[in-house]
Design a protein around this motif. Structure first.
Motif, PDB file in Angstrom:
ATOM      1  N   HIS A  56     104.111  24.920  34.278  1.00 14.39           N
ATOM      2  CA  HIS A  56     103.959  25.779  33.714  1.00 14.39           C
ATOM      3  C   HIS A  56     103.012  26.423  33.287  1.00 14.39           C
ATOM      4  O   HIS A  56     102.235  27.740  33.641  1.00 14.39           O
ATOM      5  N   ARG A  57     101.341  25.646  33.148  1.00 17.77           N
ATOM      6  CA  ARG A  57     100.834  26.195  32.922  1.00 17.77           C
ATOM      7  C   ARG A  57      99.853  26.671  33.802  1.00 17.77           C
ATOM      8  O   ARG A  57      98.963  26.970  33.933  1.00 17.77           O
ATOM      9  N   ILE A  58      99.921  25.746  34.458  1.00 12.26           N
ATOM     10  CA  ILE A  58      99.374  25.901  36.134  1.00 12.26           C
ATOM     11  C   ILE A  58      99.833  27.114  37.220  1.00 12.26           C
ATOM     12  O   ILE A  58      98.622  27.939  37.051  1.00 12.26           O
ATOM     13  N   LEU A  59     100.924  27.563  36.703  1.00 13.72           N
ATOM     14  CA  LEU A  59     101.536  28.894  37.121  1.00 13.72           C
ATOM     15  C   LEU A  59     101.193  29.578  36.570  1.00 13.72           C
ATOM     16  O   LEU A  59     100.152  30.783  37.021  1.00 13.72           O
ATOM     17  N   THR A  60     100.582  30.055  35.476  1.00 13.35           N
ATOM     18  CA  THR A  60     100.954  31.056  34.441  1.00 13.35           C
ATOM     19  C   THR A  60      99.552  30.763  34.439  1.00 13.35           C
ATOM     20  O   THR A  60      98.602  32.271  34.741  1.00 13.35           O
ATOM     21  N   THR A  61      98.542  30.268  34.998  1.00 10.35           N
ATOM     22  CA  THR A  61      97.019  30.271  34.903  1.00 10.35           C
ATOM     23  C   THR A  61      97.338  31.206  36.130  1.00 10.35           C
ATOM     24  O   THR A  61      95.867  32.151  36.626  1.00 10.35           O
ATOM     25  N   GLN A  62      97.651  30.568  37.068  1.00  8.53           N
ATOM     26  CA  GLN A  62      97.429  31.380  38.156  1.00  8.53           C
ATOM     27  C   GLN A  62      97.648  32.696  38.803  1.00  8.53           C
ATOM     28  O   GLN A  62      97.273  34.184  39.113  1.00  8.53           O
ATOM     29  N   LEU A  63      99.104  33.177  37.936  1.00  2.00           N
ATOM     30  CA  LEU A  63      99.314  34.340  37.541  1.00  2.00           C
ATOM     31  C   LEU A  63      98.809  35.527  36.901  1.00  2.00           C
ATOM     32  O   LEU A  63      98.507  37.023  36.989  1.00  2.00           O
ATOM     33  N   GLU A  64      97.323  34.465  36.026  1.00  2.00           N
ATOM     34  CA  GLU A  64      96.744  35.776  34.782  1.00  2.00           C
ATOM     35  C   GLU A  64      95.641  35.638  35.973  1.00  2.00           C
ATOM     36  O   GLU A  64      95.098  36.133  35.405  1.00  2.00           O
ATOM     37  N   GLY A  65      95.434  35.068  37.146  1.00  2.00           N
ATOM     38  CA  GLY A  65      94.177  35.567  38.067  1.00  2.00           C
ATOM     39  C   GLY A  65      93.219  34.031  37.706  1.00  2.00           C
ATOM     40  O   GLY A  65      92.113  35.048  37.994  1.00  2.00           O
ATOM     41  N   LYS A  66      93.538  33.656  37.030  1.00  2.53           N
ATOM     42  CA  LYS A  66      92.106  32.459  36.342  1.00  2.53           C
ATOM     43  C   LYS A  66      92.155  31.092  37.841  1.00  2.53           C
ATOM     44  O   LYS A  66      92.983  30.995  38.359  1.00  2.53           O
ATOM     45  N   PRO A  67      91.147  30.348  37.345  1.00  2.00           N
ATOM     46  CA  PRO A  67      90.456  29.341  37.866  1.00  2.00           C
ATOM     47  C   PRO A  67      91.590  27.962  37.519  1.00  2.00           C
ATOM     48  O   PRO A  67      91.278  28.403  36.201  1.00  2.00           O
ATOM     49  N   PRO A  68      91.573  27.325  38.240  1.00  2.00           N
ATOM     50  CA  PRO A  68      92.758  26.093  37.912  1.00  2.00           C
ATOM     51  C   PRO A  68      91.486  25.576  36.521  1.00  2.00           C
ATOM     52  O   PRO A  68      90.508  25.398  37.087  1.00  2.00           O
ATOM     53  N   ARG A  69      92.461  24.964  35.452  1.00  2.00           N
ATOM     54  CA  ARG A  69      92.107  24.432  34.396  1.00  2.00           C
ATOM     55  C   ARG A  69      92.223  23.089  34.368  1.00  2.00           C
ATOM     56  O   ARG A  69      91.302  22.475  33.769  1.00  2.00           O
ATOM     57  N   LEU A  70      93.266  22.726  35.277  1.00  2.00           N
ATOM     58  CA  LEU A  70      93.145  21.129  35.183  1.00  2.00           C
ATOM     59  C   LEU A  70      92.441  20.819  36.860  1.00  2.00           C
ATOM     60  O   LEU A  70      92.554  20.501  37.703  1.00  2.00           O
ATOM     61  N   THR A  71      91.605  19.256  36.935  1.00  6.46           N
ATOM     62  CA  THR A  71      91.009  18.539  38.034  1.00  6.46           C
ATOM     63  C   THR A  71      91.620  17.797  38.906  1.00  6.46           C
ATOM     64  O   THR A  71      93.118  17.217  38.149  1.00  6.46           O
ATOM     65  N   ASP A  72      91.520  17.506  39.624  1.00 10.83           N
ATOM     66  CA  ASP A  72      92.137  16.227  40.376  1.00 10.83           C
ATOM     67  C   ASP A  72      93.103  14.908  39.036  1.00 10.83           C
ATOM     68  O   ASP A  72      94.077  14.048  39.307  1.00 10.83           O
ATOM     69  N   GLU A  73      92.390  14.823  38.645  1.00 11.51           N
ATOM     70  CA  GLU A  73      91.679  13.387  38.195  1.00 11.51           C
ATOM     71  C   GLU A  73      92.246  13.586  36.600  1.00 11.51           C
ATOM     72  O   GLU A  73      93.424  12.430  36.581  1.00 11.51           O
ATOM     73  N   GLN A  74      92.242  14.296  36.191  1.00 13.48           N
ATOM     74  CA  GLN A  74      93.099  14.896  35.094  1.00 13.48           C
ATOM     75  C   GLN A  74      94.296  14.860  35.312  1.00 13.48           C
ATOM     76  O   GLN A  74      95.415  14.030  34.695  1.00 13.48           O
ATOM     77  N   LEU A  75      95.111  15.656  36.478  1.00 13.52           N
ATOM     78  CA  LEU A  75      96.576  15.822  36.747  1.00 13.52           C
ATOM     79  C   LEU A  75      97.060  14.065  37.579  1.00 13.52           C
ATOM     80  O   LEU A  75      98.041  13.484  37.150  1.00 13.52           O
ATOM     81  N   HIS A  76      95.731  13.652  37.913  1.00  7.61           N
ATOM     82  CA  HIS A  76      96.436  12.157  38.177  1.00  7.61           C
ATOM     83  C   HIS A  76      97.179  11.311  37.022  1.00  7.61           C
ATOM     84  O   HIS A  76      98.007  10.716  37.045  1.00  7.61           O
ATOM     85  N   VAL A  77      96.064  11.326  35.497  1.00  6.85           N
ATOM     86  CA  VAL A  77      96.222  10.547  34.327  1.00  6.85           C
ATOM     87  C   VAL A  77      97.159  11.128  34.243  1.00  6.85           C
ATOM     88  O   VAL A  77      98.805  10.029  33.845  1.00  6.85           O
TER      89      VAL A  77
END
Length: 764
Positions: A616-637
């Motif tokens: 939800h947070r990732i989709l919200t960031t995209q809908l608001e036109g903001k750059p991704p907040r989470l890196t691949d490493e953070q998502l991996h954890v």
């Protein structure tokens, strides 16, 4: 300073994929604060198992090491153990055996580093523990024992071999009320002697070493083993499920407004004039999805899937967010739940209750007559659910229940449209090869006093299918949307099954006259030996075949269709499911084998699953036109930790159900039951009672009349003299001989008619 992934790549490029700290400082030219960052990165990678610290300050890349492996220790109740490695180990089949002497320095579940000492020709390996990476048990639940040589706690989990010593002069904790054990008074004790045989939770102060006992202090007194509700309390603590919200979490939850502010509604798309409904089970308390369907002028369907906008209330890094990440998922026991979020959110402001404004994140899909999504849109919205529907009511409406159709007359056409669309979506999934197992799920029944009174098949009807298909469509749409934009996200993946497990299942299917239809599989890859009878035919095919191994979900799907309605359906479906891998979360998309989906995620249950909240947070960031907040490493954890908490919850839920079943059967010793043989082994066969969904063992040495032998090549148990056979899928009548409530196991014997004049207990 390099990222974690870049650091691993750097070490991988060094001779033998090894490096020491001073070498890395020199090669990477790190100074000052960067040295501390390097130490932290090495610690993170070591804890995750990507690097192994062979000795202080010396590191090797795990995936490139043939000498060392990291993973979880699985201890057998007899003291020896196995390493469940984090990765596939070259030249090794199965898990690494750890002898009792080495296993004694750690505890079941600990993450450890093992030195591989020996690999036999057939691929079995032995090793020894050289380092404990992470302790699995800060606390242990068990039975308090008063002994002449001192006081001890015997762990409830018999895989934890070491007793925990409680030193003299221990402080006795105050008894606590439990909101989930209504009417049960906490036990008050004045001395350790009063606690003998009681269940307690202990904090480990000194971990056991070299086979000795640990030292701890009692932090909770739960009561006696058979006290009402103690079984749930034991499971929660045995599996280390967080069950009490910290005060700062509760304070934050209580500060959330109970109504939706008008200024927030003004920012969102308004869906409140649509007849949106929730459809859940009768006992559900949190409603995180609501649906609406309509027919468009072009003949297509408009499907709205509205999901509770939990991300609006749970902000990254907040106390509620950190606690939700720690829990990972809500845990559902038969008679209570341990929620991921406080009730102020989970059953109130986030829950899509009827006739109140609620904030949502919505997937708006246009679907054609073949079930293909021809357009999709995602938006923040506000809804007002028209009805809180249940599966039973919707099913009754669709089956023609006159009273229900009259009560919900305005909704009947919409429910019929939902049914039409759900069946179209299901046919589409079938066309592409999606596997649909229809295994019976056990449902434990309780009386008004909370006592278990039976086990029945959990009901499943068209209303369940409607919600299932709509949620699958929304999850797939969100996953493909984020992937198409190349936005880092979390996926729900289900990888292709292991060829060895597929072969084992195929050999069993052949004995029933069925096959996955996979053609040939590679011989050398499995190191096969010749098998007799049906197995010999498989071996011949393998030797003549193309070495490329191919399996698709269609193979499973076709076999399910072949066995539908046949006596062997229950057994083969169960064994088929066991041949597949376990689904998990990942920051890398590997597709979903069972669903035959190229891209899939979890988006529809953010009240009870942390990965959904992240999506939800990732989709919200995209809908608001903001750059991704989470890196691949953070998502991996996050993905790894969410997979772990999901497995933890599933194990706790399953174990409690098995324990309740065992306790339920204690008063039925001597009763006769109809049963189905579901597996065979050298020591006997396992049966499932046909009306109770309860399993147990029939030991081979209790079979009457003669000596029986297990034939591995056919997986049959055969009498040496009469050649009487017992095979998987056979129906038998059994008598319950014994219930081991500690091991949660039932033992049966084969039913033999009593001589005239003697009566046996009631039949089931």
């Amino acid at each position: 300073m390099l990222s974690d992934a870049a650091l691993v790549r750097h070490i991988s490029g060094l001779p033998h994929a090894r490096a020491n700290f001073k070498q890395l400082v020199r090669e990477l030219k790190v100074k000052g604060d960067e040295r501390r960052q390097l130490e932290q990165a090495l610690d993170r990678l070591t804890e995750r198992g990507e690097l192994i610290e062979t000795k202080s300050g010396h590191y090797v890349v795990t995936r490139l090491s043939s000498e060392y492996a990291a993973g979880r220790l699985k201890v057998h109740r007899d003291g020896y153990a196995f390493l469940i490695a984090d990765r596939t180990l070259p030249n090794i089949k199965g898990d690494v055996f750890i002898p009792k002497e080495s296993a004694a320095q750690a505890m079941h579940g600990d993450r450890v580093v093992v030195h591989i000492l020996r690999i036999e020709d057939e691929g079995r390996a032995d090793g020894e523990i050289v380092r404990i990476l992470k302790r699995a048990h800060a606390t242990v639940v068990g039975e308090f024992r008063v002994r002449k040589r001192g006081n001890f706690v015997v762990p409830f989990d018999d895989r934890i071999q070491q007793w925990i010593e409680i030193p003299e002069g221990m402080e006795i904790p105050e008894p606590k009320e439990s909101a989930d054990r209504v009417g049960v008074k906490p036990v008050a004790v004045e001395s350790p002697e009063d606690m003998d045989r009681m269940i307690v939770n202990v904090e480990i102060l000194d971990f056991p070493e070299e086979g000795g006992d640990g030292v701890g202090r009692v932090i909770e007194i739960l009561g006696y083993p058979d006290d009402f509700g103690v079984d749930v309390e034991i499971m929660i603590r045995k599996h280390h499920i967080p069950h009490e919200f910290p005060e700062d979490v509760l304070t934050q939850a209580r500060s959330v407004p109970a109504t939706v502010p008008e200024e927030e509604i003004a920012k969102r798309r308004d869906f409140r004039d649509l007849a949106i409904v929730t459809i859940d089970g009768e006992t559900a308390r949190d409603f995180d999805d609501a649906v609406w369907v309509d027919r468009l002028p072009n003949g297509h369907f408009a499907l709205h899937v509205h999901i509770a906008d939990v991300s609006h209330y749970v902000r990254p890094g907040s106390p509620i967010d950190e606690e939700a990440a720690r829990r990972g998922t809500s845990v559902y026991f038969p008679d209570r739940a341990v929620p991921m979020l406080p009730v102020e959110l989970s059953t109130d402001i986030c829950s899509l209750k009827p006739q109140v404004d609620r904030l949502v994140l919505s997937a708006l899909l246009e679907i054609d007559g073949r079930g293909d999504v021809v357009s999709q849109e995602f938006t923040h919205g506000v809804i007002l659910s028209a009805h809180r529907m249940t599966y039973t009511k919707v099913h009754g409406i669709l089956e023609g229940d006159a009273a229900l159709r009259a009560e919900y007359a305005d909704m009947v056409p919409r429910f019929e449209l939902m049914q039409e669309l759900a069946l179209i979506l299901n046919r589409k999934r079938v066309r592409r090869g999606s596997i649909d197992f229809d295994l019976p799920e056990p449902l434990i029944e309780f009386n008004e006093f909370g006592e278990m009174v039976g086990v029945v098949r959990s009901p499943r009807n068209i209303a369940h299918r409607i919600i299932e298909e709509f949620m699958l469509a929304a999850n797939e749409a969100v996953a493909s949307h984020l992937e198409s934009l190349e936005i880092p996200s979390i996926y729900r993946i289900h990888e292709t099954p292991d060829p060895k497990r597929v072969l084992e299942f195929e050999e069993l299917a052949v004995t029933f006259g069925h096959s996955l239809g996979i053609g040939a599989m590679p011989v050398k890859r499995f190191g096969m030996v010749d098998r007799k009878r049906d197995g010999r035919k498989i071996r011949r095919n393998l030797e003549m075949a193309d070495p490329q191994f191919n399996i698709s979900s269609r193979n499973y799907q076709k076999l399910i269709a072949q066995i539908e309605g046949k006596p062997e359906e229950r057994v083969l479906s169960y064994l088929m499911l066991r041949s597949l891998k376990q689904a998990r979360y990942s920051e890398e998309n590997h597709g979903h084998f069972a669903l035959a989906a190229e891209s899939y995620t979890h988006f529809t249950s953010p009240i009870r699953r942390y990965p959904d909240l992240i999506v939800h947070r990732i989709l919200t960031t995209q809908l608001e036109g903001k750059p991704p907040r989470l890196t691949d490493e953070q998502l991996h954890v996050i993905a790894d930790e969410s997979s772990d908490t999901e497995r933890r919850a599933a194990e706790a839920e399953r174990e409690l159900v098995e324990w309740k079943k065992a306790k339920f059967m204690i008063d039925r010793v001597g009763d006769e039951f109809a049963a189905l043989i579901i597996s065979t082994t050298r020591f006997g066969f396992f049966v499932e009672l046909e009306t109770l969904f309860i399993e147990g063992l029939m030991p081979i040495d209790t079979l009457p009349g003669e000596r029986f032998t297990y034939h591995e090549n056919t997986r049959k148990i055969i009498g040496d003299r009469t050649r009487r056979e017992f095979s998987i899928g056979d129906h038998v009548r059994v008598v319950l001989d014994r219930v081991d409530s500690v091991q949660k196991q039932l033992q049966f014997s084969l039913y033999e008619p009593e001589p005239a004049g003697r009566k046996r207990k009631r039949k089931q």
